[in-house]
Design a protein around this motif. Structure first.
Motif, PDB file in Angstrom:
ATOM      1  N   LYS A  43       6.386   6.456  -6.278  1.00 11.69           N
ATOM      2  CA  LYS A  43       5.787   6.199  -7.573  1.00 11.69           C
ATOM      3  C   LYS A  43       5.971   4.743  -7.962  1.00 11.69           C
ATOM      4  CE  LYS A  43       6.697  10.907  -9.145  1.00 11.69           C
ATOM      5  NZ  LYS A  43       7.371  11.746 -10.149  1.00 11.69           N
ATOM      6  N   ASP A  44       5.144   4.280  -8.870  1.00 12.58           N
ATOM      7  CA  ASP A  44       5.244   2.894  -9.317  1.00 12.58           C
ATOM      8  C   ASP A  44       6.316   2.790 -10.400  1.00 12.58           C
ATOM      9  OD1 ASP A  44       3.172   0.548 -11.119  1.00 12.58           O
ATOM     10  OD2 ASP A  44       4.804   0.218  -9.720  1.00 12.58           O
ATOM     11  N   ASN A  45       7.576   2.751  -9.966  1.00 12.36           N
ATOM     12  CA  ASN A  45       8.686   2.626 -10.905  1.00 12.36           C
ATOM     13  C   ASN A  45       9.192   1.187 -10.982  1.00 12.36           C
ATOM     14  OD1 ASN A  45       8.730   5.367 -11.468  1.00 12.36           O
ATOM     15  ND2 ASN A  45       9.909   5.812  -9.622  1.00 12.36           N
ATOM     16  N   PRO A 154      15.065   1.366  -8.596  1.00 18.46           N
ATOM     17  CA  PRO A 154      13.922   2.231  -8.287  1.00 18.46           C
ATOM     18  C   PRO A 154      13.455   2.099  -6.847  1.00 18.46           C
ATOM     19  CG  PRO A 154      13.218   0.348  -9.596  1.00 18.46           C
ATOM     20  CD  PRO A 154      14.724   0.328  -9.594  1.00 18.46           C
ATOM     21  N   LYS A 155      13.176   3.234  -6.237  1.00 25.45           N
ATOM     22  CA  LYS A 155      12.657   3.248  -4.868  1.00 25.45           C
ATOM     23  C   LYS A 155      11.159   2.951  -4.908  1.00 25.45           C
ATOM     24  CE  LYS A 155      12.298   7.280  -2.868  1.00 25.45           C
ATOM     25  NZ  LYS A 155      12.688   8.541  -2.175  1.00 25.45           N
ATOM     26  N   ILE A 156      10.734   1.944  -4.153  1.00 32.79           N
ATOM     27  CA  ILE A 156       9.313   1.577  -4.183  1.00 32.79           C
ATOM     28  C   ILE A 156       8.661   1.562  -2.804  1.00 32.79           C
ATOM     29  CG2 ILE A 156       9.507   0.247  -6.311  1.00 32.79           C
ATOM     30  CD1 ILE A 156       9.325  -2.305  -4.586  1.00 32.79           C
ATOM     31  N   GLY A 157       9.373   1.989  -1.758  1.00 38.60           N
ATOM     32  CA  GLY A 157       8.735   1.991  -0.451  1.00 38.60           C
ATOM     33  C   GLY A 157       9.658   2.366   0.677  1.00 38.60           C
ATOM     34  N   GLU A 158       9.144   2.181   1.899  1.00 41.41           N
ATOM     35  CA  GLU A 158       9.928   2.496   3.086  1.00 41.41           C
ATOM     36  C   GLU A 158       9.528   1.585   4.238  1.00 41.41           C
ATOM     37  OE1 GLU A 158       8.690   4.161   6.074  1.00 41.41           O
ATOM     38  OE2 GLU A 158       6.642   3.920   5.362  1.00 41.41           O
ATOM     39  N   LYS A 180      -0.280  -0.541  -6.997  1.00 42.30           N
ATOM     40  CA  LYS A 180      -1.058  -0.773  -5.786  1.00 42.30           C
ATOM     41  C   LYS A 180      -0.198  -0.497  -4.553  1.00 42.30           C
ATOM     42  CE  LYS A 180      -4.023  -4.355  -7.790  1.00 42.30           C
ATOM     43  NZ  LYS A 180      -4.486  -5.765  -7.668  1.00 42.30           N
ATOM     44  N   GLN A 181      -0.820   0.104  -3.537  1.00 46.57           N
ATOM     45  CA  GLN A 181      -0.114   0.340  -2.290  1.00 46.57           C
ATOM     46  C   GLN A 181      -0.341  -0.844  -1.360  1.00 46.57           C
ATOM     47  OE1 GLN A 181      -1.151   3.913  -0.164  1.00 46.57           O
ATOM     48  NE2 GLN A 181       0.638   3.783   1.175  1.00 46.57           N
ATOM     49  N   ARG A 219      -2.032  -5.061   4.204  1.00 47.04           N
ATOM     50  CA  ARG A 219      -2.739  -5.220   2.935  1.00 47.04           C
ATOM     51  C   ARG A 219      -1.821  -5.870   1.915  1.00 47.04           C
ATOM     52  NH1 ARG A 219      -3.742   0.082   4.291  1.00 47.04           N
ATOM     53  NH2 ARG A 219      -2.252   0.794   2.712  1.00 47.04           N
ATOM     54  N   GLY A 220      -2.145  -7.098   1.521  1.00 47.67           N
ATOM     55  CA  GLY A 220      -1.429  -7.763   0.437  1.00 47.67           C
ATOM     56  C   GLY A 220      -0.133  -8.440   0.826  1.00 47.67           C
ATOM     57  N   ILE A 221       0.297  -8.346   2.080  1.00 45.59           N
ATOM     58  CA  ILE A 221       1.548  -8.974   2.519  1.00 45.59           C
ATOM     59  C   ILE A 221       1.304  -9.690   3.837  1.00 45.59           C
ATOM     60  CG2 ILE A 221       3.952  -8.608   3.195  1.00 45.59           C
ATOM     61  CD1 ILE A 221       3.911  -6.038   1.542  1.00 45.59           C
ATOM     62  N   LYS A 222       1.688 -10.973   3.909  1.00 45.19           N
ATOM     63  CA  LYS A 222       1.498 -11.754   5.126  1.00 45.19           C
ATOM     64  C   LYS A 222       2.793 -12.006   5.886  1.00 45.19           C
ATOM     65  CE  LYS A 222      -2.878 -14.117   4.661  1.00 45.19           C
ATOM     66  NZ  LYS A 222      -3.583 -15.390   4.924  1.00 45.19           N
TER      67      LYS A 222
END
Length: 255
Positions: A43-45, A154-158, A180-181, A219-222
């Motif tokens: 979730k977007d926390n 907050p957990k925002i990814g893996e 946004k993912q 997507r969105g990260i280089k």
């Protein structure tokens, strides 16, 4: 992470130190037990974003030489006009494979849960950079079962590794940022040893870039930087280890 914005046991004294650090850092009170690595369903926390208050030549906000170890060697900075997307605390395992007792363990990827510490790095960079070591110390301490390894953030990814035809295993980061993912798929560009005063057995600091030929998967990260590492280094040999061996680690990722 960056995107292009161009137009064991520890002593009682150490426990006291960690308790003191936790109060100083104002770590949120934990509400659950240790977090497990899970894929998807983030979730977007995310907390209030630091926004444009970052240094184009730095990994972390308001920090001096965050891409350099104490050896005086540095990872190359992001390209000009790059924008900091997030600073996260990664907690998980570095994975290794063994085939014989005399063999050196072979790297077999990693898996980690990602927690948003962007705001903390912006407000108290020196303290936030210590999160990785604190997590590793807490994970080996007694009577800490009620302290989440993400320190309440907050957990925002893996993060994990996946095979790609002709590319071998590639590093994958999935993040939810501001609804946004975002995704990064890539591999190592540069590496430097961790500072000599790092947590024992810490893996190298790295700069990761998109893998050629599959750039469109990101997507969105280089770029992704792995800095302020704690733990994760493999034993010298496979003696006494199982075929599949994991080593706990924590680190700061800048994306």
């Amino acid at each position: 992470m960056f995107a292009n914005s161009m137009p064991v046991r520890i002593t009682f004294s150490l426990l006291l130190l960690l308790n003191s650090l936790a109060r100083t850092l104002a770590v949120p009170a934990p509400t659950n037990t240790y977090d497990k690595v899970e894929r998807g369903d983030y979730k977007d926390n995310s907390r209030t974003w630091v926004g444009s208050d970052y240094d184009h030549g730095s990994c972390s906000v308001y920090s001096e030489l965050p891409l350099c170890s104490s050896y005086g060697i540095c990872l190359s900075p992001p390209r000009k006009h790059s924008k900091l997307v997030a600073v996260v605390l990664g907690v998980g395992t570095q994975n290794y494979t063994c085939t014989s007792p005399t063999q050196v363990p072979t790297g077999n990827g990693a898996m980690a849960t990602l927690y948003d510490i962007t705001k903390s790095v912006g407000l108290t960079p020196d303290a936030a950079h210590a999160f990785s070591a604190i997590v590793m110390a807490l994970s080996t301490a007694q009577n800490t079962q009620n302290i989440p390894l993400g320190l309440g953030y907050p957990k925002i990814g893996e993060h994990h590794f996946e095979p790609r035809s002709g590319k071998g295993a590639v590093a994958v980061f999935n993040l939810w940022v501001k609804g946004k993912q975002l995704k990064f798929v890539g591999g190592k560009l540069e590496g430097i040893p961790p500072p000599p005063d790092s947590f024992p057995g810490s893996v190298d600091w790295l700069k990761l870039g998109r893998t050629a030929g599959i750039e469109k998967e990101s997507r969105g990260i280089k770029f992704v930087y792995r800095v302020h590492t704690a733990g994760g280094k493999a034993p010298a040999t496979c003696e006494g280890l199982r075929h599949q061996h994991t080593v706990n680690y924590a680190t700061e990722y800048c994306e």
